[in-house]
Design a protein around this motif. Structure first.
Motif, PDB file in Angstrom:
ATOM      1  N   GLY A   1       0.861  -1.124  -0.131  1.00 20.65           N
ATOM      2  CA  GLY A   1      -0.070   0.037   0.138  1.00 20.65           C
ATOM      3  C   GLY A   1       0.890   1.300   0.051  1.00 20.65           C
ATOM      4  N   VAL A   2       0.393   2.446  -0.116  1.00 18.23           N
ATOM      5  CA  VAL A   2       0.904   3.584   0.109  1.00 18.23           C
ATOM      6  C   VAL A   2       0.268   4.541   0.842  1.00 18.23           C
ATOM      7  CG1 VAL A   2      -0.129   4.407  -2.229  1.00 18.23           C
ATOM      8  CG2 VAL A   2       2.038   5.426  -1.643  1.00 18.23           C
TER       9      VAL A   2
ATOM     10  N   ALA B   1       1.653  -6.526   9.672  1.00 20.57           N
ATOM     11  CA  ALA B   1       1.735  -5.487   8.581  1.00 20.57           C
ATOM     12  C   ALA B   1       2.664  -4.443   9.247  1.00 20.57           C
ATOM     13  CB  ALA B   1       0.435  -5.014   8.425  1.00 20.57           C
ATOM     14  N   SER B   2       3.219  -3.368   8.479  1.00 26.41           N
ATOM     15  CA  SER B   2       3.955  -2.633   9.005  1.00 26.41           C
ATOM     16  C   SER B   2       4.114  -1.439   7.851  1.00 26.41           C
ATOM     17  CB  SER B   2       5.348  -3.028   9.281  1.00 26.41           C
ATOM     18  OG  SER B   2       6.275  -1.910   9.832  1.00 26.41           O
ATOM     19  N   ALA B   3       4.442  -0.255   8.335  1.00 25.54           N
ATOM     20  CA  ALA B   3       4.649   0.711   7.518  1.00 25.54           C
ATOM     21  C   ALA B   3       6.338   0.773   7.335  1.00 25.54           C
ATOM     22  CB  ALA B   3       4.418   2.259   8.162  1.00 25.54           C
ATOM     23  N   ALA B   4       6.437   1.362   6.177  1.00 28.50           N
ATOM     24  CA  ALA B   4       7.911   0.962   5.662  1.00 28.50           C
ATOM     25  C   ALA B   4       8.221   2.288   5.060  1.00 28.50           C
ATOM     26  CB  ALA B   4       8.195  -0.221   4.767  1.00 28.50           C
ATOM     27  N   PHE B   5       9.474   2.921   5.000  1.00 23.71           N
ATOM     28  CA  PHE B   5       9.838   4.015   4.521  1.00 23.71           C
ATOM     29  C   PHE B   5      10.666   3.868   3.055  1.00 23.71           C
ATOM     30  CE2 PHE B   5       9.792   4.126   9.146  1.00 23.71           C
ATOM     31  CZ  PHE B   5       8.199   4.786   9.464  1.00 23.71           C
ATOM     32  N   LEU B   6      10.525   4.794   2.162  1.00 23.67           N
ATOM     33  CA  LEU B   6      11.116   4.707   0.914  1.00 23.67           C
ATOM     34  C   LEU B   6      11.039   6.003   0.078  1.00 23.67           C
ATOM     35  CD1 LEU B   6      12.491   2.972  -1.290  1.00 23.67           C
ATOM     36  CD2 LEU B   6      10.048   2.353  -2.233  1.00 23.67           C
ATOM     37  N   THR B   7      12.132   6.339  -0.291  1.00 22.88           N
ATOM     38  CA  THR B   7      12.439   7.331  -1.240  1.00 22.88           C
ATOM     39  C   THR B   7      13.126   6.714  -2.654  1.00 22.88           C
ATOM     40  OG1 THR B   7      12.975   8.828   0.585  1.00 22.88           O
ATOM     41  CG2 THR B   7      13.639   9.582  -1.691  1.00 22.88           C
TER      42      THR B   7
ATOM     43  N   PRO C   1      14.727   6.216  -6.116  1.00 28.75           N
ATOM     44  CA  PRO C   1      16.017   6.651  -7.000  1.00 28.75           C
ATOM     45  C   PRO C   1      15.599   7.953  -7.706  1.00 28.75           C
ATOM     46  CG  PRO C   1      15.667   4.362  -7.681  1.00 28.75           C
ATOM     47  CD  PRO C   1      14.700   4.687  -6.317  1.00 28.75           C
ATOM     48  N   GLY C   2      16.263   9.130  -7.771  1.00 27.08           N
ATOM     49  CA  GLY C   2      15.848   9.981  -8.453  1.00 27.08           C
ATOM     50  C   GLY C   2      14.769  11.116  -8.100  1.00 27.08           C
ATOM     51  N   ILE C   3      14.239  10.770  -7.120  1.00 28.41           N
ATOM     52  CA  ILE C   3      13.061  11.589  -6.350  1.00 28.41           C
ATOM     53  C   ILE C   3      13.535  12.213  -5.260  1.00 28.41           C
ATOM     54  CG2 ILE C   3      10.808  11.561  -5.653  1.00 28.41           C
ATOM     55  CD1 ILE C   3      10.195   9.240  -7.662  1.00 28.41           C
ATOM     56  N   PRO C   4      13.594  13.589  -5.014  1.00 29.86           N
ATOM     57  CA  PRO C   4      14.160  14.191  -3.837  1.00 29.86           C
ATOM     58  C   PRO C   4      13.374  14.008  -2.577  1.00 29.86           C
ATOM     59  CG  PRO C   4      13.222  15.704  -5.279  1.00 29.86           C
ATOM     60  CD  PRO C   4      13.242  14.499  -6.111  1.00 29.86           C
ATOM     61  N   SER C   5      13.788  13.686  -1.402  1.00 26.88           N
ATOM     62  CA  SER C   5      13.259  13.846  -0.236  1.00 26.88           C
ATOM     63  C   SER C   5      12.465  15.136   0.231  1.00 26.88           C
ATOM     64  CB  SER C   5      13.913  13.092   0.906  1.00 26.88           C
ATOM     65  OG  SER C   5      14.161  11.786   0.727  1.00 26.88           O
ATOM     66  N   GLU C   6      11.343  15.302   0.538  1.00 29.81           N
ATOM     67  CA  GLU C   6      10.779  16.336   1.128  1.00 29.81           C
ATOM     68  C   GLU C   6      11.138  16.652   2.586  1.00 29.81           C
ATOM     69  OE1 GLU C   6       8.503  20.156   0.491  1.00 29.81           O
ATOM     70  OE2 GLU C   6       9.568  18.692  -0.828  1.00 29.81           O
ATOM     71  N   VAL C   7      10.930  15.412   3.456  1.00 31.22           N
ATOM     72  CA  VAL C   7      11.400  15.665   4.748  1.00 31.22           C
ATOM     73  C   VAL C   7      12.224  14.354   4.970  1.00 31.22           C
ATOM     74  CG1 VAL C   7       9.068  16.668   5.385  1.00 31.22           C
ATOM     75  CG2 VAL C   7       9.002  14.282   5.278  1.00 31.22           C
ATOM     76  N   PRO C   8      12.894  14.326   6.075  1.00 31.33           N
ATOM     77  CA  PRO C   8      13.581  13.170   6.758  1.00 31.33           C
ATOM     78  C   PRO C   8      12.762  11.873   6.698  1.00 31.33           C
ATOM     79  CG  PRO C   8      14.487  15.132   7.947  1.00 31.33           C
ATOM     80  CD  PRO C   8      13.191  15.418   7.140  1.00 31.33           C
TER      81      PRO C   8
ATOM     82  N   ASP D   1       3.817  16.627  -5.667  1.00 27.89           N
ATOM     83  CA  ASP D   1       3.816  16.492  -6.930  1.00 27.89           C
ATOM     84  C   ASP D   1       4.780  15.510  -7.607  1.00 27.89           C
ATOM     85  OD1 ASP D   1       5.984  18.040  -6.213  1.00 27.89           O
ATOM     86  OD2 ASP D   1       5.971  19.628  -7.537  1.00 27.89           O
ATOM     87  N   HIS D   2       5.464  14.866  -6.808  1.00 28.69           N
ATOM     88  CA  HIS D   2       6.298  13.749  -7.104  1.00 28.69           C
ATOM     89  C   HIS D   2       5.766  12.301  -6.649  1.00 28.69           C
ATOM     90  CE1 HIS D   2       9.918  16.538  -6.956  1.00 28.69           C
ATOM     91  NE2 HIS D   2       9.435  16.504  -8.235  1.00 28.69           N
ATOM     92  N   LEU D   3       4.614  12.246  -5.908  1.00 28.87           N
ATOM     93  CA  LEU D   3       3.828  11.114  -5.312  1.00 28.87           C
ATOM     94  C   LEU D   3       3.681  10.143  -6.590  1.00 28.87           C
ATOM     95  CD1 LEU D   3       3.373   9.284  -2.961  1.00 28.87           C
ATOM     96  CD2 LEU D   3       1.074  10.534  -2.955  1.00 28.87           C
ATOM     97  N   GLU D   4       2.979  10.536  -7.798  1.00 34.02           N
ATOM     98  CA  GLU D   4       2.350   9.703  -8.574  1.00 34.02           C
ATOM     99  C   GLU D   4       3.593   9.155  -9.382  1.00 34.02           C
ATOM    100  OE1 GLU D   4      -0.494  10.963 -11.321  1.00 34.02           O
ATOM    101  OE2 GLU D   4      -1.685  11.578  -9.654  1.00 34.02           O
ATOM    102  N   LYS D   5       4.749   9.868  -9.676  1.00 36.72           N
ATOM    103  CA  LYS D   5       5.835   9.109 -10.100  1.00 36.72           C
ATOM    104  C   LYS D   5       6.409   8.194  -9.325  1.00 36.72           C
ATOM    105  CE  LYS D   5      10.518  10.777 -11.767  1.00 36.72           C
ATOM    106  NZ  LYS D   5      11.553  11.798 -12.198  1.00 36.72           N
ATOM    107  N   ALA D   6       6.651   8.442  -8.088  1.00 36.16           N
ATOM    108  CA  ALA D   6       7.276   7.689  -7.197  1.00 36.16           C
ATOM    109  C   ALA D   6       6.308   6.441  -7.030  1.00 36.16           C
ATOM    110  CB  ALA D   6       7.462   7.946  -5.583  1.00 36.16           C
ATOM    111  N   MET D   7       5.033   6.176  -7.082  1.00 33.93           N
ATOM    112  CA  MET D   7       4.286   5.167  -7.384  1.00 33.93           C
ATOM    113  C   MET D   7       4.581   4.440  -8.476  1.00 33.93           C
ATOM    114  SD  MET D   7       0.727   6.367  -5.379  1.00 33.93           S
ATOM    115  CE  MET D   7       0.043   7.342  -6.454  1.00 33.93           C
ATOM    116  N   GLU D   8       4.482   5.076  -9.501  1.00 28.09           N
ATOM    117  CA  GLU D   8       4.881   4.552 -10.960  1.00 28.09           C
ATOM    118  C   GLU D   8       6.147   3.922 -10.720  1.00 28.09           C
ATOM    119  OE1 GLU D   8       4.672   7.685 -13.291  1.00 28.09           O
ATOM    120  OE2 GLU D   8       2.341   7.841 -13.355  1.00 28.09           O
ATOM    121  N   TRP D   9       7.152   4.306 -10.432  1.00 26.30           N
ATOM    122  CA  TRP D   9       8.171   3.565 -10.102  1.00 26.30           C
ATOM    123  C   TRP D   9       8.051   2.301  -9.381  1.00 26.30           C
ATOM    124  CZ3 TRP D   9      11.599   1.849  -6.041  1.00 26.30           C
ATOM    125  CH2 TRP D   9      13.059   1.527  -6.368  1.00 26.30           C
TER     126      TRP D   9
END
Length: 295
Positions: free
Chosen positions: A7-8, A222-228, A230-237, A277-285
């Motif tokens: 999930g996202v 189940a668990s939350a997992a953290f992912l940035t 590649p090629g997409i900048p992080s907005e927050v740590p 504005d980068h979320l959809e690109k991240a989901m597509e990757w």
């Protein structure tokens, strides 16, 4: 490797002048094949992104989608009077056609507890009370319940849930108290940033704490997992351990998720610390590069 459902989180700080952007993102997640979307619970500005009521926002998402499961990740149970919690969750369960998963936790933010007039020291006891009352209201018509904070007599909930027994409840937390709460009230355990070793340890501890190992084995892990990506900048740590390491690739992320699945995790909510504005690109990757490796 067991099937791992991804999930996202709908976490980014969405533009206030376009309130439908989050709904478009949810529809896109559904089109890409994600299992669920998740919304956290904040009353005050956290600085980390979307700070809304999860039941309200997920009701809008329910109307904009058809298949996606809707996860509160996590709803702070002490903020909601038990009857309100039971009725709102049942309402969303009905209007979504049984797609709600109620992830719950005790909360932690002193400022928010002060703002709602709930003593922080009571958060665990209130969570137990509210979950027990909701359980009774979902399963009994009429319901009688007496707890330290909630009493109802011959109560008929305004809307009974469409899911028999009420929506599934995933209890968050890593302490023994939280694991006992999951065994007592939950259909699943919900972690945050757990690695495979921790998931294995949670399975073992649940079995040790349960009166019957079958009671522990019935729980979804189940668990939350953290992912940035590649090629997409992080907005927050990132608030925790990053999937795939410091420089993630599709292979390293898929390997990390595979290890979680082998340890017993069956659902992972990807928290993406990126701009809206980068979320959809991240989901597509993720859908193009990672999901095929998990099939």
């Amino acid at each position: 490797m067991s099937l791992l459902r991804l999930g996202v989180s709908l976490q980014p700080r969405w533009p206030l002048d376009d309130g439908t952007a989050v709904l478009r993102a949810a529809r896109h997640a559904e089109d890409l094949g994600f299992d669920h979307v998740a919304v956290g619970n904040r009353l005050l500005d956290s600085g980390f992104g979307l700070d809304t009521d999860p039941l309200v926002l997920l009701s809008a998402v329910a109307g904009a989608t058809r298949r996606l499961r809707l996860l509160t990740s996590v709803l702070v149970a002490p903020y909601y009077p038990a009857l309100v919690l039971a009725n709102q969750a049942a309402t969303l369960d009905v209007v979504s056609g049984g797609r709600l998963v109620l992830g719950v936790g005790t909360g932690w933010n002193p400022d928010e507890f002060d703002a709602v007039g709930v003593p922080l020291r009571e958060r665990g006891a209130r969570t137990d009370d509210h979950l027990a009352a909701a359980w009774a209201l979902w399963r009994q018509r009429p319901a009688d319940f007496e707890g330290p904070f909630t009493t109802v007599r011959a109560a008929r909930l305004g809307v009974p849930p469409v899911t028999p027994g009420g929506p599934p409840v995933w209890v968050g937390g890593h302490s023994d108290v939280a694991l006992r709460r999951a065994l007592r009230f939950g259909d699943g355990w919900y972690g945050s940033g757990a690695d495979a070793t921790e998931v294995t340890g949670v399975r073992r501890r649940l079995r040790e704490l349960a009166a019957d190992t079958a009671d522990a084995d019935r729980l979804t892990l189940a668990s939350a997992a953290f992912l940035t990506p590649p090629g997409i900048p992080s907005e927050v740590p990132s608030p925790g351990r990053a999937l795939g390491g410091a420089a993630p690739s599709a292979a390293s992320v898929a390997d990390d998720l595979g290890r979680l699945a082998e340890a017993g995790l069956t659902a992972a909510t990807l928290w993406l610390p990126v701009a809206a504005d980068h979320l959809e690109k991240a989901m597509e990757w993720i859908a193009a590069e990672v999901m095929p490796q998990l099939a």
